[in-house]
Design a protein around this motif. Structure first.
Motif: not given
Ligand SMILES: Nc1ncnc2c1ncn2[C@@H]1O[C@H](COP(=O)(O)OP(=O)(O)O)[C@@H](O)[C@H]1O
Ligand SMILES: [Mg+2]
Length: 280
Positions: A95, A118, A120, A124-125, A128, A163, A165, A167, A178, A183, A199-200, A248
């Motif tokens: 994105p 989005f 972060k 990292q976030t 989440h 941006e 998106l 998902l 989130i 994923e 991932y989840w 990421e």
């Molecule tokens: N640009 C985006 N658009 C939609 N969903 C996103 C976007 N970026 C991240 N996400 C969702 O948020 C989750 C956490 O973001 P991420 O960048 O993986 O953070 P962290 O590094 O804390 O794991 C991702 O696994 C994804 O599901």
């Protein structure tokens, strides 16, 4: 730190310390032939599984002084963990994003993005947490910016806007987090796929079919080639319109396994170091 170190199947130095996170920790000695020779043999790559590094440069140096060459140089490590470094290498696969040294004003953000976005940190976030990341309006931006300022995980990081998106959703996420989506986390050693899984892992279980897997891995592989890091993790997700994107990149040394099998990952890595020919 309570650090253990040993040779895995005589092929790889592992430095490990329990972090207390079940999806990260792995008891190598229980599953593999491990030993700690007094003399450090040369030419064997090293991997640390000690959680997130405070100062990788210093750690890398200390290991080198003890004769253990970690697979990632400090520059490799930064390139696979820090969005402002990996993003330019894979811009078309992920994105659209921009980063700011501090918290940007709303007009600065609106110069580049329309909502939803989005948010972060560059690494990292905040575990989440949804309100800190998913921003659909100006009011939500102000709220997320407030959180960013005070949050212990976020406040010291560069501020990243992406941006948002749509998902493909999966069921069974966690309230306040989130939402879980379709994923996968993929692990790569020296360009070879060595493991992958949902991932989840806390959500209801889901898996990909062969066609989805092939498409997802093709995208992840492009990121692997672009970044050129020896032990890379690439998270890929499917959008609601069926496209696969990179969410990421991360250092394999710092990443939790998610639903990938640590046994299979380390077995395959040791096989590669043994020179076993892998299927393409
Ligand atoms: N640009 C985006 N658009 C939609 N969903 C996103 C976007 N970026 C991240 N996400 C969702 O948020 C989750 C956490 O973001 P991420 O960048 O993986 O953070 P962290 O590094 O804390 O794991 C991702 O696994 C994804 O599901
Ligand atoms: Mg993530």
């Amino acid at each position: 730190m309570d650090m253990d170190r040993f040779l895995l199947r005589d092929r790889l130095w592992i430095l490990t310390a329990p972090v207390g996170v079940p999806v990260y920790d792995f008891d190598f000695r229980r599953y593999f032939d491990c030993r700690t020779p007094y003399e450090v043999p040369s030419g064997i790559p090293g991997v640390a599984r000690i959680g997130a590094f405070g100062d990788y440069g210093t750690f890398h140096q200390q290991c080198a002084e003890e004769g253990i060459a970690l697979v990632h140089s400090p520059a490799d490590h930064e390139r696979c963990t820090f969005l402002p470094l990996w993003y330019p290498l894979i811009e078309t696969l992920t994105p659209r994003s921009r980063w700011f040294p501090g918290i940007p004003s709303l007009p600065e953000v609106e110069d580049h993005f329309e909502f939803p976005i989005f948010i972060k940190g560059a690494r990292q976030t905040s575990k989440h947490r949804a309100v800190a990341s998913i921003v659909r309006s100006r009011a939500e931006f102000e709220e997320a910016a407030q959180i960013f300022r005070a949050d212990p995980i976020l406040h010291w990081q560069d501020f990243v806007c992406r941006e948002l998106l749509d998902l493909r959703p999966v069921s069974g996420g966690t309230e306040g987090k989130i939402p879980a989506s379709f994923e996968f986390r993929t692990f790569w050693w020296k360009g070879h796929l060595v493991g992958a899984g949902a991932y989840w892992y806390e959500a209801d279980s889901y898996s990909w079919n062969n066609a989805e897997r092939a498409d997802a891995l093709a995208v992840a592989r492009r990121a692997v080639e672009a970044l050129g890091c020896a032990f890379l993790v690439v998270d890929v997700a499917q959008t609601t319109d069926g496209r696969w994107i990179v969410i990421e990149c991360n250092d394999g040394m710092e990443s939790g396994y998610a639903a990938a099998s640590p046994f299979a990952i380390w077995q395959t890595i040791a096989d590669i170091e043994d020179g076993v020919e892998l299927e393409p």
